[in-house]
Write an enzyme that holds these catalytic residues in place. Structure first.
Site, PDB file in Angstrom:
ATOM      1  N   CYS A 116      -4.994  -7.518   1.798  1.00  0.00           N
ATOM      2  CA  CYS A 116      -5.488  -6.244   1.240  1.00  0.00           C
ATOM      3  C   CYS A 116      -6.888  -6.361   0.641  1.00  0.00           C
ATOM      4  O   CYS A 116      -7.794  -5.581   0.967  1.00  0.00           O
ATOM      5  CB  CYS A 116      -4.503  -5.687   0.213  1.00  0.00           C
ATOM      6  SG  CYS A 116      -4.334  -6.645  -1.311  1.00  0.00           S
ATOM      7  N   HIS A 164      -2.220  -4.840  -5.324  1.00  0.00           N
ATOM      8  CA  HIS A 164      -2.574  -4.310  -4.006  1.00  0.00           C
ATOM      9  C   HIS A 164      -3.751  -3.344  -4.155  1.00  0.00           C
ATOM     10  O   HIS A 164      -3.891  -2.668  -5.182  1.00  0.00           O
ATOM     11  CB  HIS A 164      -1.379  -3.584  -3.387  1.00  0.00           C
ATOM     12  CG  HIS A 164      -1.627  -3.089  -1.987  1.00  0.00           C
ATOM     13  ND1 HIS A 164      -1.979  -3.923  -0.950  1.00  0.00           N
ATOM     14  CD2 HIS A 164      -1.600  -1.830  -1.450  1.00  0.00           C
ATOM     15  CE1 HIS A 164      -2.140  -3.220   0.153  1.00  0.00           C
ATOM     16  NE2 HIS A 164      -1.910  -1.952  -0.129  1.00  0.00           N
ATOM     17  N   ASN A 176      -5.602   0.375   4.369  1.00  0.00           N
ATOM     18  CA  ASN A 176      -5.238  -0.863   3.684  1.00  0.00           C
ATOM     19  C   ASN A 176      -4.529  -1.850   4.603  1.00  0.00           C
ATOM     20  O   ASN A 176      -3.985  -1.479   5.638  1.00  0.00           O
ATOM     21  CB  ASN A 176      -4.359  -0.552   2.469  1.00  0.00           C
ATOM     22  CG  ASN A 176      -2.996   0.017   2.831  1.00  0.00           C
ATOM     23  OD1 ASN A 176      -1.964  -0.440   2.365  1.00  0.00           O
ATOM     24  ND2 ASN A 176      -2.955   1.058   3.667  1.00  0.00           N
TER      25      ASN A 176
END
Length: 200
Positions: A116, A164, A176
């Site tokens: 990520c 994240h 993402n």
């Protein structure tokens, strides 16, 4: 005394009274003049007629007294489009979107695989902006942004503590690299626990 004297005296009195009345009328305001001055047609061109509906005026008056309007100012779109993305943010979105379908790999920062934070650092590096390597460190750079004020290019962080990150692309969505086995994709913000957002 002549028998005509009373008649002459009466005639003189009537004449004097009429002259006095005429003099008095001369100093009083002329009713006709007052009426003319109070009509919209006789007002100065810049005088406003408050609470007067246009349809209540005679057609001639409407033509003689142009309607007064509030001036308007046309602003260039760039001055009023406050939600437009920055050039760097828009370019970073384009770079990240070009990697849709690339595989997720923990610790990878491109160009063929990403985690990520690796996707975010790679996309922003392409536009000349260096970011920290982890999502938690990224969550402390730039300027905080409310969820309701997000613009394309903003960094969006999820979970508590932050673990994240994705790049906001508009419409309540982020691009993402989410997890092992799932390639780079577009996700709904509402599908993950929102933590915060930053603008760089």
């Amino acid at each position: 005394m002549s028998k005509h004297m009373p008649a002459l005296a009466t005639r003189f009195a009537i004449t004097a009274t009429a002259a006095a009345a005429a003099a008095l009328v001369g100093v009083l305001p002329n009713a006709t003049d007052t009426a003319v001055r109070s009509t919209p047609e006789a007002a100065a061109p810049d005088a406003a007629v408050p609470d007067a509906a246009p349809e209540a005026l005679a057609p001639e008056a409407a033509r003689a007294t142009p309607a007064r309007t509030t001036p308007t100012v046309d602003l260039p779109v760039r001055h009023v489009a406050l939600s437009a993305p920055s050039r760097a943010g828009s370019a970073a979105v384009s770079h990240a979107m070009s990697k849709l379908g690339a595989p997720y790999r923990w610790g990878a920062a491109g160009p063929s695989a990403f985690d990520c934070s690796g996707l975010v650092t790679w996309a922003y590096k392409k536009v000349g902006i260096s970011l920290p390597r982890t999502s938690r460190a990224m969550s402390r750079v730039g300027t905080p942004v409310a969820k309701s004020a997000l613009r394309p290019g903003d960094l969006v962080f999820f979970y508590t503590p932050v673990s994240h990150v994705g790049i906001y692309i508009g419409g309540g969505k982020v691009v993402n690299a989410s997890q092992p086995g799932t390639p780079v994709k577009v996700s709904n913000i509402s599908g993950m626990p929102f933590n915060s957002a930053r603008r760089v």
